[in-house]
Design a protein around this motif. Structure first.
Motif, PDB file in Angstrom:
ATOM      1  N   ASP A  99      43.487  30.273  29.112  1.00  0.00           N
ATOM      2  CA  ASP A  99      44.292  30.814  30.146  1.00  0.00           C
ATOM      3  C   ASP A  99      43.515  31.292  30.880  1.00  0.00           C
ATOM      4  O   ASP A  99      43.014  31.734  32.437  1.00  0.00           O
ATOM      5  N   VAL A 100      42.261  32.223  30.618  1.00  0.00           N
ATOM      6  CA  VAL A 100      40.970  32.956  31.373  1.00  0.00           C
ATOM      7  C   VAL A 100      40.492  32.105  32.060  1.00  0.00           C
ATOM      8  O   VAL A 100      39.939  31.305  31.691  1.00  0.00           O
ATOM      9  N   LYS A 101      40.591  32.876  33.562  1.00  0.00           N
ATOM     10  CA  LYS A 101      39.669  32.225  34.222  1.00  0.00           C
ATOM     11  C   LYS A 101      38.941  33.803  34.701  1.00  0.00           C
ATOM     12  O   LYS A 101      39.098  35.063  35.094  1.00  0.00           O
ATOM     13  N   SER A 102      37.314  33.293  36.214  1.00  0.00           N
ATOM     14  CA  SER A 102      36.851  34.221  35.343  1.00  0.00           C
ATOM     15  C   SER A 102      37.654  35.256  37.706  1.00  0.00           C
ATOM     16  O   SER A 102      38.541  34.432  38.357  1.00  0.00           O
ATOM     17  N   GLY A 103      37.273  36.019  37.107  1.00  0.00           N
ATOM     18  CA  GLY A 103      38.339  36.995  38.737  1.00  0.00           C
ATOM     19  C   GLY A 103      37.985  38.409  39.428  1.00  0.00           C
ATOM     20  O   GLY A 103      37.921  38.726  37.354  1.00  0.00           O
ATOM     21  N   ASP A 104      38.660  39.291  39.552  1.00  0.00           N
ATOM     22  CA  ASP A 104      39.479  40.229  39.115  1.00  0.00           C
ATOM     23  C   ASP A 104      41.012  40.229  38.522  1.00  0.00           C
ATOM     24  O   ASP A 104      41.891  39.685  38.890  1.00  0.00           O
ATOM     25  N   VAL A 105      41.120  41.136  37.403  1.00  0.00           N
ATOM     26  CA  VAL A 105      42.167  41.231  36.644  1.00  0.00           C
ATOM     27  C   VAL A 105      42.659  42.451  37.238  1.00  0.00           C
ATOM     28  O   VAL A 105      42.368  43.345  36.471  1.00  0.00           O
ATOM     29  N   LYS A 106      44.330  43.044  37.211  1.00  0.00           N
ATOM     30  CA  LYS A 106      44.799  44.407  36.847  1.00  0.00           C
ATOM     31  C   LYS A 106      45.418  44.550  36.511  1.00  0.00           C
ATOM     32  O   LYS A 106      46.263  43.906  35.695  1.00  0.00           O
ATOM     33  N   THR A 107      44.780  45.889  35.882  1.00  0.00           N
ATOM     34  CA  THR A 107      45.659  46.180  34.173  1.00  0.00           C
ATOM     35  C   THR A 107      46.230  47.246  35.016  1.00  0.00           C
ATOM     36  O   THR A 107      46.971  47.452  35.332  1.00  0.00           O
ATOM     37  N   VAL A 108      46.580  47.560  33.327  1.00  0.00           N
ATOM     38  CA  VAL A 108      47.724  48.477  33.522  1.00  0.00           C
ATOM     39  C   VAL A 108      47.594  50.070  33.947  1.00  0.00           C
ATOM     40  O   VAL A 108      48.210  50.877  35.020  1.00  0.00           O
ATOM     41  N   GLU A 109      46.649  50.105  33.942  1.00  0.00           N
ATOM     42  CA  GLU A 109      45.638  52.213  35.044  1.00  0.00           C
ATOM     43  C   GLU A 109      45.946  51.500  36.055  1.00  0.00           C
ATOM     44  O   GLU A 109      46.086  52.369  36.974  1.00  0.00           O
ATOM     45  N   GLY A 110      45.771  50.264  36.486  1.00  0.00           N
ATOM     46  CA  GLY A 110      46.307  50.282  38.236  1.00  0.00           C
ATOM     47  C   GLY A 110      44.785  49.336  38.893  1.00  0.00           C
ATOM     48  O   GLY A 110      45.028  48.437  40.122  1.00  0.00           O
ATOM     49  N   ALA A 111      43.668  50.299  37.964  1.00  0.00           N
ATOM     50  CA  ALA A 111      42.365  49.078  38.488  1.00  0.00           C
ATOM     51  C   ALA A 111      42.505  48.223  38.029  1.00  0.00           C
ATOM     52  O   ALA A 111      43.226  47.603  37.235  1.00  0.00           O
ATOM     53  N   SER A 112      41.002  46.871  38.412  1.00  0.00           N
ATOM     54  CA  SER A 112      41.299  45.451  37.712  1.00  0.00           C
ATOM     55  C   SER A 112      40.062  45.426  37.263  1.00  0.00           C
ATOM     56  O   SER A 112      39.143  46.619  37.350  1.00  0.00           O
ATOM     57  N   VAL A 113      40.219  44.692  36.046  1.00  0.00           N
ATOM     58  CA  VAL A 113      38.314  44.232  35.557  1.00  0.00           C
ATOM     59  C   VAL A 113      38.157  43.198  36.514  1.00  0.00           C
ATOM     60  O   VAL A 113      38.642  42.577  36.949  1.00  0.00           O
ATOM     61  N   LYS A 114      36.807  42.967  36.144  1.00  0.00           N
ATOM     62  CA  LYS A 114      36.258  41.899  36.683  1.00  0.00           C
ATOM     63  C   LYS A 114      36.026  40.991  34.864  1.00  0.00           C
ATOM     64  O   LYS A 114      35.178  41.388  34.008  1.00  0.00           O
ATOM     65  N   VAL A 115      36.446  39.871  35.518  1.00  0.00           N
ATOM     66  CA  VAL A 115      36.402  38.796  34.207  1.00  0.00           C
ATOM     67  C   VAL A 115      35.181  37.397  34.721  1.00  0.00           C
ATOM     68  O   VAL A 115      35.564  37.372  36.017  1.00  0.00           O
ATOM     69  N   ALA A 116      34.404  37.430  33.465  1.00  0.00           N
ATOM     70  CA  ALA A 116      33.278  36.630  33.895  1.00  0.00           C
ATOM     71  C   ALA A 116      33.466  35.647  32.559  1.00  0.00           C
ATOM     72  O   ALA A 116      33.494  35.529  31.734  1.00  0.00           O
ATOM     73  N   VAL A 117      33.678  34.252  33.231  1.00  0.00           N
ATOM     74  CA  VAL A 117      33.712  32.761  32.217  1.00  0.00           C
ATOM     75  C   VAL A 117      32.344  32.117  32.280  1.00  0.00           C
ATOM     76  O   VAL A 117      32.109  31.536  34.091  1.00  0.00           O
ATOM     77  N   LYS A 118      31.883  32.165  31.464  1.00  0.00           N
ATOM     78  CA  LYS A 118      30.164  31.069  31.683  1.00  0.00           C
ATOM     79  C   LYS A 118      30.661  30.294  30.585  1.00  0.00           C
ATOM     80  O   LYS A 118      29.708  30.880  29.169  1.00  0.00           O
ATOM     81  N   GLY A 119      30.883  29.007  30.517  1.00  0.00           N
ATOM     82  CA  GLY A 119      31.105  27.875  28.990  1.00  0.00           C
ATOM     83  C   GLY A 119      31.726  28.942  28.545  1.00  0.00           C
ATOM     84  O   GLY A 119      33.078  29.107  29.009  1.00  0.00           O
ATOM     85  N   ASP A 120      31.636  28.574  26.802  1.00  0.00           N
ATOM     86  CA  ASP A 120      32.797  29.549  25.668  1.00  0.00           C
ATOM     87  C   ASP A 120      32.448  31.084  25.951  1.00  0.00           C
ATOM     88  O   ASP A 120      33.217  31.764  24.842  1.00  0.00           O
ATOM     89  N   LYS A 121      31.303  31.653  26.832  1.00  0.00           N
ATOM     90  CA  LYS A 121      31.360  33.317  26.844  1.00  0.00           C
ATOM     91  C   LYS A 121      32.022  33.942  28.001  1.00  0.00           C
ATOM     92  O   LYS A 121      32.104  33.448  28.494  1.00  0.00           O
ATOM     93  N   VAL A 122      32.802  34.761  27.444  1.00  0.00           N
ATOM     94  CA  VAL A 122      33.816  35.326  28.273  1.00  0.00           C
ATOM     95  C   VAL A 122      33.488  37.002  28.417  1.00  0.00           C
ATOM     96  O   VAL A 122      32.507  38.024  27.394  1.00  0.00           O
ATOM     97  N   MET A 123      33.382  37.428  29.495  1.00  0.00           N
ATOM     98  CA  MET A 123      32.853  38.992  29.700  1.00  0.00           C
ATOM     99  C   MET A 123      33.985  39.805  30.467  1.00  0.00           C
ATOM    100  O   MET A 123      35.053  39.225  31.928  1.00  0.00           O
ATOM    101  N   VAL A 124      34.936  40.996  30.055  1.00  0.00           N
ATOM    102  CA  VAL A 124      34.836  41.351  31.000  1.00  0.00           C
ATOM    103  C   VAL A 124      34.390  42.833  30.775  1.00  0.00           C
ATOM    104  O   VAL A 124      34.509  44.084  30.435  1.00  0.00           O
TER     105      VAL A 124
END
Length: 151
Positions: A99-124
């Motif tokens: 279900d993971v997609k590229s984009g900004d995802v809001k964390t419990v801390e309040g700020a967002s992490v940037k998620v990048a999906v490229k093929g089968d590789k995922v970076m947060v």
């Protein structure tokens, strides 16, 4: 007596088969000792044992080892800063890898992490996701190779 022993054995086996919460799952994995210590030092253990669901981007002990010892020791002693860092690793809800997609995802801390999906590789942010979908009864853990630091 024989029926009682069989019932007791069945009960113990069934109990052992139940899933564990996020904290107990991390403890059992054996590669998140620093994370578990940090969660306990921040007073977040009862929260992460709560109903959730939570998605946790969990840095391994090797990820924490990248932080200079003096800086890590200071962080572990500063409950407010430690809480900010740890809650930056948690996303509300249960997000499985599929279900993971590229984009900004809001964390419990309040700020967002940037998620990048490229093929089968995922970076947060700047961390690589090295293992996904470690199920817990109150969420899911995705393993990362770097400790995320909120801005």
């Amino acid at each position: 007596m024989k029926k009682f022993l069989m019932a007791a054995a069945f009960t113990m086996a069934f109990g052992a088969a139940q899933a564990a919460d996020i904290v107990d799952t991390a403890k059992a994995a054996g590669s998140f000792n620093t994370l578990v210590t940090a969660v306990q030092a921040a007073g977040l253990e009862s929260t992460l044992k709560g109903p959730g669901p939570f998605t946790v981007f969990a840095p391994t002990d090797a990820a924490f080892a990248k932080i200079p010892k003096a800086k890590l020791d200071a962080l572990l002693k500063d409950k407010a800063a430690l809480t900010k860092v740890l809650t930056y690793h948690v996303v509300p809800g249960k997000v499985m890898a599929a279900d993971v997609k590229s984009g900004d995802v809001k964390t419990v801390e309040g700020a967002s992490v940037k998620v990048a999906v490229k093929g089968d590789k995922v970076m947060v942010d700047k961390a690589h996701v090295t293992k996904t979908d470690i199920a817990a009864d109150n969420g899911v853990i995705h393993v990362i190779d770097t400790v995320l630091m909120p801005k």
